[in-house]
Motif scaffolding. Structure first.
Motif, PDB file in Angstrom:
ATOM      1  N   ARG A 126      -9.487  22.201  22.621  1.00 14.36           N
ATOM      2  CA  ARG A 126      -9.349  20.936  23.340  1.00 14.36           C
ATOM      3  C   ARG A 126     -10.338  19.909  22.811  1.00 14.36           C
ATOM      4  NH1 ARG A 126      -9.778  22.034  29.366  1.00 14.36           N
ATOM      5  NH2 ARG A 126      -7.723  22.918  28.955  1.00 14.36           N
ATOM      6  N   SER A 127     -11.561  20.334  22.565  1.00 17.71           N
ATOM      7  CA  SER A 127     -12.569  19.415  22.056  1.00 17.71           C
ATOM      8  C   SER A 127     -12.203  18.936  20.656  1.00 17.71           C
ATOM      9  CB  SER A 127     -13.943  20.088  22.037  1.00 17.71           C
ATOM     10  OG  SER A 127     -14.348  20.448  23.335  1.00 17.71           O
ATOM     11  N   THR A 128     -11.690  19.842  19.822  1.00 13.77           N
ATOM     12  CA  THR A 128     -11.292  19.465  18.466  1.00 13.77           C
ATOM     13  C   THR A 128     -10.142  18.477  18.490  1.00 13.77           C
ATOM     14  OG1 THR A 128     -12.004  21.607  17.596  1.00 13.77           O
ATOM     15  CG2 THR A 128     -10.449  20.338  16.263  1.00 13.77           C
ATOM     16  N   ALA A 129      -9.134  18.765  19.324  1.00 12.22           N
ATOM     17  CA  ALA A 129      -7.978  17.877  19.396  1.00 12.22           C
ATOM     18  C   ALA A 129      -8.355  16.519  19.962  1.00 12.22           C
ATOM     19  CB  ALA A 129      -6.883  18.520  20.265  1.00 12.22           C
ATOM     20  N   THR A 130      -9.230  16.500  20.964  1.00 11.17           N
ATOM     21  CA  THR A 130      -9.673  15.235  21.535  1.00 11.17           C
ATOM     22  C   THR A 130     -10.441  14.427  20.503  1.00 11.17           C
ATOM     23  OG1 THR A 130      -9.794  16.248  23.722  1.00 11.17           O
ATOM     24  CG2 THR A 130     -10.982  14.191  23.411  1.00 11.17           C
ATOM     25  N   ALA A 131     -11.303  15.095  19.743  1.00  6.32           N
ATOM     26  CA  ALA A 131     -12.060  14.394  18.700  1.00  6.32           C
ATOM     27  C   ALA A 131     -11.115  13.856  17.631  1.00  6.32           C
ATOM     28  CB  ALA A 131     -13.081  15.335  18.081  1.00  6.32           C
ATOM     29  N   MET A 132     -10.053  14.606  17.299  1.00  7.33           N
ATOM     30  CA  MET A 132      -9.083  14.129  16.321  1.00  7.33           C
ATOM     31  C   MET A 132      -8.414  12.856  16.811  1.00  7.33           C
ATOM     32  SD  MET A 132      -7.220  17.692  15.224  1.00  7.33           S
ATOM     33  CE  MET A 132      -5.841  16.797  14.525  1.00  7.33           C
ATOM     34  N   GLN A 133      -8.034  12.848  18.074  1.00 10.07           N
ATOM     35  CA  GLN A 133      -7.355  11.671  18.590  1.00 10.07           C
ATOM     36  C   GLN A 133      -8.294  10.479  18.668  1.00 10.07           C
ATOM     37  OE1 GLN A 133      -5.767  11.560  22.690  1.00 10.07           O
ATOM     38  NE2 GLN A 133      -3.839  11.023  21.726  1.00 10.07           N
ATOM     39  N   ARG A 134      -9.512  10.700  19.101  1.00 14.32           N
ATOM     40  CA  ARG A 134     -10.453   9.597  19.234  1.00 14.32           C
ATOM     41  C   ARG A 134     -10.869   9.045  17.865  1.00 14.32           C
ATOM     42  NH1 ARG A 134     -11.369   8.855  24.301  1.00 14.32           N
ATOM     43  NH2 ARG A 134     -11.422  10.568  25.809  1.00 14.32           N
ATOM     44  N   SER A 135     -10.654   9.836  16.816  1.00 13.23           N
ATOM     45  CA  SER A 135     -10.996   9.343  15.487  1.00 13.23           C
ATOM     46  C   SER A 135     -10.026   8.275  15.011  1.00 13.23           C
ATOM     47  CB  SER A 135     -11.010  10.510  14.481  1.00 13.23           C
ATOM     48  OG  SER A 135      -9.702  11.012  14.265  1.00 13.23           O
ATOM     49  N   ILE A 136      -8.830   8.177  15.608  1.00 18.02           N
ATOM     50  CA  ILE A 136      -7.885   7.142  15.199  1.00 18.02           C
ATOM     51  C   ILE A 136      -7.691   6.083  16.274  1.00 18.02           C
ATOM     52  CG2 ILE A 136      -6.633   8.733  13.712  1.00 18.02           C
ATOM     53  CD1 ILE A 136      -4.340   8.561  15.804  1.00 18.02           C
ATOM     54  N   LEU A 137      -8.052   6.351  17.531  1.00 21.68           N
ATOM     55  CA  LEU A 137      -7.982   5.325  18.559  1.00 21.68           C
ATOM     56  C   LEU A 137      -9.308   4.577  18.580  1.00 21.68           C
ATOM     57  CD1 LEU A 137      -6.183   7.170  21.484  1.00 21.68           C
ATOM     58  CD2 LEU A 137      -5.204   5.606  19.807  1.00 21.68           C
ATOM     59  N   ARG A 138      -9.288   3.347  18.122  1.00 17.59           N
ATOM     60  CA  ARG A 138     -10.527   2.603  17.958  1.00 17.59           C
ATOM     61  C   ARG A 138     -11.162   2.293  19.315  1.00 17.59           C
ATOM     62  NH1 ARG A 138      -9.458  -2.527  14.601  1.00 17.59           N
ATOM     63  NH2 ARG A 138      -7.453  -2.546  15.688  1.00 17.59           N
ATOM     64  N   PRO A 139     -12.482   2.341  19.386  1.00 14.41           N
ATOM     65  CA  PRO A 139     -13.160   2.061  20.652  1.00 14.41           C
ATOM     66  C   PRO A 139     -12.878   0.641  21.131  1.00 14.41           C
ATOM     67  CG  PRO A 139     -14.666   3.089  19.079  1.00 14.41           C
ATOM     68  CD  PRO A 139     -13.429   2.728  18.316  1.00 14.41           C
ATOM     69  N   LEU A 140     -12.717   0.501  22.415  1.00 10.91           N
ATOM     70  CA  LEU A 140     -12.520  -0.794  23.046  1.00 10.91           C
ATOM     71  C   LEU A 140     -13.865  -1.366  23.482  1.00 10.91           C
ATOM     72  CD1 LEU A 140      -9.420   0.209  25.170  1.00 10.91           C
ATOM     73  CD2 LEU A 140      -9.400  -1.281  23.177  1.00 10.91           C
ATOM     74  N   PRO A 141     -14.002  -2.705  23.535  1.00 10.83           N
ATOM     75  CA  PRO A 141     -12.982  -3.745  23.346  1.00 10.83           C
ATOM     76  C   PRO A 141     -12.723  -4.080  21.879  1.00 10.83           C
ATOM     77  CG  PRO A 141     -15.062  -4.738  23.935  1.00 10.83           C
ATOM     78  CD  PRO A 141     -15.285  -3.259  24.004  1.00 10.83           C
ATOM     79  N   LEU A 142     -11.574  -4.743  21.632  1.00 13.60           N
ATOM     80  CA  LEU A 142     -11.193  -5.204  20.307  1.00 13.60           C
ATOM     81  C   LEU A 142     -10.944  -6.714  20.387  1.00 13.60           C
ATOM     82  CD1 LEU A 142      -8.659  -2.360  19.393  1.00 13.60           C
ATOM     83  CD2 LEU A 142     -11.017  -2.595  18.573  1.00 13.60           C
ATOM     84  N   LEU A 143     -11.329  -7.421  19.337  1.00 13.96           N
ATOM     85  CA  LEU A 143     -11.246  -8.879  19.357  1.00 13.96           C
ATOM     86  C   LEU A 143     -10.640  -9.387  18.064  1.00 13.96           C
ATOM     87  CD1 LEU A 143     -12.080 -11.567  20.807  1.00 13.96           C
ATOM     88  CD2 LEU A 143     -14.241 -11.412  19.534  1.00 13.96           C
TER      89      LEU A 143
END
Length: 374
Positions: A126-143
């Protein structure tokens, strides 16, 4: 967990769910005392004490290995002392009870070790998969030059490895392109489809002049992913998505592929529901009788545009009532995007009594020149 936190699943949280040594001791001693009292009152103490054979099994389901060992030793000692206290009753079936207590205790310890090993493996995955997803979802906020986007992203972690909600924003030559989507299903196969859509969006957002061309590229990416999945005997996926193009004008172009509708919060806490009609989700475009249509709506300065997945719109209270999103939007109107989305997320968790039923992505956008500090 929300995007601003960003931590994968924590093994310490699972350890905290186990009973403390003091609570376990109180429970074991209390149950043993209850059995002894009932045995004295009924005159069947030796036979009732053999019920402790099941005590280690209960400990194996909830406790640590060490706690299960202690419980198994306690049960075996209690049965042995009962046999010594009533030597005249030490018949063969009583010896069998002692043997079964010892055997069941050993099996319970092995079962507990297997359970904890499985839990740890699931936490690692679960931790590996979550880290994989967060590696492509850019941190918010975005401008970008046109908009500020902020929000909350929280994948469902109970019983699943990772969520399927996605979002992105691209400052293209044709305006700011915005994507929010929800992949059918959960787990690693779902995140594979999410990766395919995100990758196609980031490439096509800069290449395609029209919003229809961008959505066609996303459709092709899902179709290709499903073809690969079918060759691997994995289920095909569809993706609900809402794709926007926001430029310097006050009009927004939008294509909804089966996704929950966006909301516009205007002056005076007025809330408008936009895009009443939605086309088929990505991956099912070949079933549509006509090409997807481009909708348009006004997004003036001083307003807030809210995008979300069905984790928010379909959140339910314990009595089955749906979360009143439009009402809560009006109540929280006027806040900056980040505060608005965090307030809605907190409201939905309270409304659902803390039980998260699906992945949640909540995004709020405002015009960049009118953006406040989130």
């Amino acid at each position: 967990m929300a995007t601003r936190a960003g931590e994968p699943a924590d093994p310490e949280a699972h350890r905290a769910r186990r009973p403390s040594n003091g609570a376990l001791l109180l429970w074991v001693v209390g149950l043993t005392a209850l059995i002894l009292v009932l045995g004295l009152l009924t005159g069947t103490g030796l036979r009732l004490i053999s019920l402790l054979v099941f005590l280690p099994a209960f400990a194996a389901a909830f406790c640590s290995v060490r706690q299960t060992v202690y419980t198994a030793c306690w049960s075996a000692a209690a049965v042995a002392l009962s046999l010594l206290y009533h030597p005249e009753q030490s018949r063969g079936d009583d010896i069998v009870a002692l043997t079964l207590t010892a055997v069941f205790g050993g099996l319970s310890v092995l079962g507990c070790r297997y359970r904890i090993g499985h839990e740890n493996e699931m936490l690692r995955l679960r931790s590996t998969a979550t880290a994989m997803q967060r590696s492509i979802l850019r941190p918010l906020p975005l401008l970008t030059d046109q908009v500020l986007m902020d929000g909350v992203y929280e994948p469902l972690q109970e019983d699943k490895l990772v969520g399927g909600d996605i979002y992105d924003l691209a400052a293209s030559p044709y305006g700011t392109r915005v994507l929010i989507g929800d992949v059918q299903g959960k787990g690693l196969p779902a995140i594979g489809a999410a990766f395919a859509v995100i990758g196609a969006f980031r490439e096509a957002a800069y290449r395609e002049r029209t919003l229809s061309g961008l959505v066609d590229a996303l459709e092709e990416a899902v179709v290709r992913h499903n073809a690969i999945a079918a060759d691997a005997d994995e289920p095909e996926r569809f993706v609900t998505a809402l794709v926007l193009c926001i430029d310097d004008s006050t009009t927004v172009q939008a294509i909804s592929c089966g996704h929950p509708r966006p909301y516009l919060v205007g002056p005076g806490a007025t809330v408008s529901v936009l895009l009443e009609e939605a086309d088929l989700p990505l991956g099912l475009g070949s079933l549509a009788p006509a090409a997807r249509t481009v909708g348009r709506f006004d997004f003036p300065f001083g307003t807030t545009l809210l995008l979300c997945t069905d984790g928010l719109t379909e959140a339910r209270s314990p009595d089955g009532t749906f979360f009143p999103l439009r009402k809560r939007l009006a109540e929280e109107a006027g806040q900056p995007p980040g505060r608005l989305t965090r307030a809605l997320h907190a409201d939905s968790r309270t409304f659902a009594a803390g039980h998260q039923q699906d992945d949640i992505a909540v995004l709020a956008l405002c015009r960049a020149s009118a953006a406040d500090t989130p």
